[in-house]
Design a protein around this motif. Structure first.
Motif, PDB file in Angstrom:
ATOM      1  N   LYS A 103       0.840  -1.193   0.000  1.00  0.00           N
ATOM      2  CA  LYS A 103       0.000   0.000   0.000  1.00  0.00           C
ATOM      3  C   LYS A 103       0.881   1.251   0.000  1.00  0.00           C
ATOM      4  O   LYS A 103       2.012   1.173   0.489  1.00  0.00           O
ATOM      5  CB  LYS A 103      -0.971  -0.014   1.199  1.00  0.00           C
ATOM      6  N   MET A 132      -1.831  -6.312   4.788  1.00  0.00           N
ATOM      7  CA  MET A 132      -1.522  -7.621   5.378  1.00  0.00           C
ATOM      8  C   MET A 132      -2.435  -7.995   6.526  1.00  0.00           C
ATOM      9  O   MET A 132      -2.583  -9.165   6.855  1.00  0.00           O
ATOM     10  CB  MET A 132      -0.056  -7.654   5.828  1.00  0.00           C
ATOM     11  N   HIS A 161      -4.306   2.668  16.836  1.00  0.00           N
ATOM     12  CA  HIS A 161      -3.120   2.379  16.031  1.00  0.00           C
ATOM     13  C   HIS A 161      -1.982   3.225  16.605  1.00  0.00           C
ATOM     14  O   HIS A 161      -1.974   4.438  16.452  1.00  0.00           O
ATOM     15  CB  HIS A 161      -3.431   2.764  14.577  1.00  0.00           C
ATOM     16  N   ASN A 163       2.221   3.712  17.216  1.00  0.00           N
ATOM     17  CA  ASN A 163       3.605   3.382  16.878  1.00  0.00           C
ATOM     18  C   ASN A 163       4.513   3.969  17.951  1.00  0.00           C
ATOM     19  O   ASN A 163       4.183   5.020  18.538  1.00  0.00           O
ATOM     20  CB  ASN A 163       4.011   3.991  15.535  1.00  0.00           C
ATOM     21  N   PHE A 170       7.486  12.597   8.769  1.00  0.00           N
ATOM     22  CA  PHE A 170       6.083  12.190   8.946  1.00  0.00           C
ATOM     23  C   PHE A 170       5.242  13.411   9.294  1.00  0.00           C
ATOM     24  O   PHE A 170       5.498  14.111  10.263  1.00  0.00           O
ATOM     25  CB  PHE A 170       6.010  11.185  10.098  1.00  0.00           C
ATOM     26  N   ASP A 178      -0.305   6.840   5.410  1.00  0.00           N
ATOM     27  CA  ASP A 178       0.637   5.772   5.731  1.00  0.00           C
ATOM     28  C   ASP A 178       0.134   4.888   6.876  1.00  0.00           C
ATOM     29  O   ASP A 178       0.398   3.690   6.897  1.00  0.00           O
ATOM     30  CB  ASP A 178       1.978   6.401   6.130  1.00  0.00           C
ATOM     31  N   SER A 179      -0.576   5.484   7.811  1.00  0.00           N
ATOM     32  CA  SER A 179      -0.958   4.733   9.014  1.00  0.00           C
ATOM     33  C   SER A 179      -2.455   4.433   9.053  1.00  0.00           C
ATOM     34  O   SER A 179      -2.868   3.270   9.023  1.00  0.00           O
ATOM     35  CB  SER A 179      -0.538   5.512  10.266  1.00  0.00           C
ATOM     36  N   HIS A 182      -4.573   1.731   7.049  1.00  0.00           N
ATOM     37  CA  HIS A 182      -4.810   0.331   7.441  1.00  0.00           C
ATOM     38  C   HIS A 182      -6.205   0.160   8.046  1.00  0.00           C
ATOM     39  O   HIS A 182      -6.884  -0.838   7.802  1.00  0.00           O
ATOM     40  CB  HIS A 182      -3.765  -0.129   8.461  1.00  0.00           C
ATOM     41  N   TYR A 241       4.340  -0.977  19.539  1.00  0.00           N
ATOM     42  CA  TYR A 241       3.348  -1.051  18.464  1.00  0.00           C
ATOM     43  C   TYR A 241       2.063  -1.681  18.989  1.00  0.00           C
ATOM     44  O   TYR A 241       2.074  -2.810  19.457  1.00  0.00           O
ATOM     45  CB  TYR A 241       3.936  -1.903  17.338  1.00  0.00           C
ATOM     46  N   PHE A 280       5.645  -2.921  13.727  1.00  0.00           N
ATOM     47  CA  PHE A 280       4.617  -3.725  13.082  1.00  0.00           C
ATOM     48  C   PHE A 280       5.121  -5.053  12.532  1.00  0.00           C
ATOM     49  O   PHE A 280       4.337  -5.955  12.271  1.00  0.00           O
ATOM     50  CB  PHE A 280       3.912  -2.922  11.977  1.00  0.00           C
TER      51      PHE A 280
HETATM   52  C1  ISE Z   1       3.823   1.894   8.227  1.00  0.00           C
HETATM   53  O1  ISE Z   1       4.030   2.307   6.908  1.00  0.00           O
HETATM   54  C2  ISE Z   1       2.923   0.716   8.245  1.00  0.00           C
HETATM   55  O2  ISE Z   1       2.393   0.290   7.257  1.00  0.00           O
HETATM   56  C3  ISE Z   1       2.606   0.228   9.592  1.00  0.00           C
HETATM   57  O3  ISE Z   1       1.757  -0.887   9.538  1.00  0.00           O
HETATM   58  C4  ISE Z   1       1.957   1.331  10.373  1.00  0.00           C
HETATM   59  O4  ISE Z   1       1.708   0.910  11.676  1.00  0.00           O
HETATM   60  C5  ISE Z   1       2.828   2.558  10.424  1.00  0.00           C
HETATM   61  O5  ISE Z   1       2.158   3.572  11.125  1.00  0.00           O
HETATM   62  C6  ISE Z   1       3.171   3.011   9.023  1.00  0.00           C
HETATM   63  O6  ISE Z   1       4.042   4.105   9.092  1.00  0.00           O
END
Ligand code: ISE
Length: 344
Positions: A103, A132, A161, A163, A170, A178-179, A182, A241, A280
């Motif tokens: 992604k 995933m 979510h 991190n 960022f 990016d986050s 998901h 995470y 992750f």
């Molecule tokens: C990263 O690119 C991911 O895909 C991780 O799954 C996610 O938790 C993270 O925040 C993203 O930066």
């Protein structure tokens, strides 16, 4: 691909072997059955050479185009930066090769739609998108419970979510693309109900957030059927995470991501003694393995896209919702999601 041309072993070309791509090369080489890495490229040639050295029988080429058109590549895995995904995925479709793209599918909904259209016009099925979490065992358990009616009607989906940290570049838009992307896909996966609007709520920020970043952020999505989804994004916890998902249904609530399996409750209370991974990759290692194995199996049997996988259309949906979410960062109230018709 028909019976007579089925490769005994799927030969995979990998574009981009930074952190994620190198991880995939390692998993294909060591754990995935029925496949091997045959060709590798990276913007930094030395990186490609180092990674290729760990994948016996693979060779390095200079450009993504060479990977896609190589005679010894049956399927393409794209793990390059997101801004190249549209072009590389479209090139794989044009070459008639199945592709698993990390992604995002593209940087804008318009570009993502172009990939959807290119695949539709090709008449084939080529594009799997690397969300995933769809291959995570707890996700599957929660989805099965919901589909079996165990939780009744889904009223709320509450996501967290977190991190430990993020790189200095960022920004708030990346919190979305990016986050939070998901969770946007998780909404498609669990609820199969399109998101119609999104609103951002901005709490006070942690002192660990760098200049220009609001951290945490809270997104509130609403689906066509009226389910509300809350998504807390907190990317500088300095702890580890954490990805938690709770479905609150009319007949029960269930939570995953506590490192103790699925917890189903009808009442408040209970205790938890789990632990939190650092990032992750350990959390979703088994999901990544399952995702790539399912893709390889689908390529080998000619279906090209695993049943559970996100498709180009899911990538377009995610891009459209993320575009509205980015707009909502600087808008009071909810922003509506605009969607085009799905091409036949
Ligand atoms: C990263 O690119 C991911 O895909 C991780 O799954 C996610 O938790 C993270 O925040 C993203 O930066």
């Amino acid at each position: 691909m028909n019976e007579t041309t089925l490769p005994r072993e799927v030969r995979i070309g990998v574009i981009g072997v930074g952190r994620m791509g190198a991880d995939h090369v390692e998993r294909i080489t060591r754990r995935i059955k029925g496949a091997r890495v045959s060709v590798v490229s990276d913007y930094v040639r030395a990186t490609a050479e180092t990674v290729s050295a760990g994948a016996p029988g693979s060779r390095v080429v200079d450009t993504p185009e060479e990977v896609i058109t190589a005679e010894d590549v049956d399927a393409v895995l794209i793990a390059s930066p997101g801004q190249f995904h549209r072009e590389q995925t479209t090139a794989a479709i044009a070459a008639g090769k199945p592709v698993l793209c990390e992604k995002p599918l593209a940087m804008t909904p318009q570009d993502a739609y172009e990939v959807v259209r290119a695949e539709a016009e090709s008449g084939g099925r080529y594009v799997s998108l690397g969300f995933m979490r769809r291959f995570d065992a707890e996700y599957a358990e929660l989805k099965d419970a919901l589909d079996a009616g165990e939780l009744g009607t889904p009223l709320l989906l509450n996501c967290k979510h977190r991190n430990a940290d993020v790189p200095p570049h960022f920004d708030n838009a990346m919190m979305v693309s990016d986050s939070a992307v998901h969770e946007v896909d998780a909404i498609s996966y669990f609820l199969e109900d399109p998101v119609v609007s999104v609103q951002t709520v901005v709490p006070r920020s942690t002192e660990h957030a760098h200049e220009g970043l609001n951290d945490p952020l809270l997104f509130i999505f609403r689906t066509a059927s009226g389910t509300v989804v809350t998504d807390e994004l907190f990317v500088n916890t300095k702890a580890g995470y954490e990805v938690r998902t709770e479905i609150v249904g009319s007949r029960g609530s269930a939570t995953i991501g506590l490192n103790v399996g699925r917890v189903t409750t009808q009442q408040p209370g209970g205790s938890w003694g789990g632990s939190v991974p650092l990032d992750f990759r350990p959390r979703f290692l088994a999901a990544y393995d399952a995702e790539v194995q399912a893709w390889v199996d689908a390529v080998a049997d000619g279906t090209n896209i695993a049943a559970r996988s996100a498709t180009a259309w899911d990538g377009y949906l995610a891009a459209a919702v993320c575009a509205a979410a980015v707009q909502s960062l600087s808008t009071d109230g909810a922003v509506e999601v605009e969607l085009d018709e799905r091409p036949r």
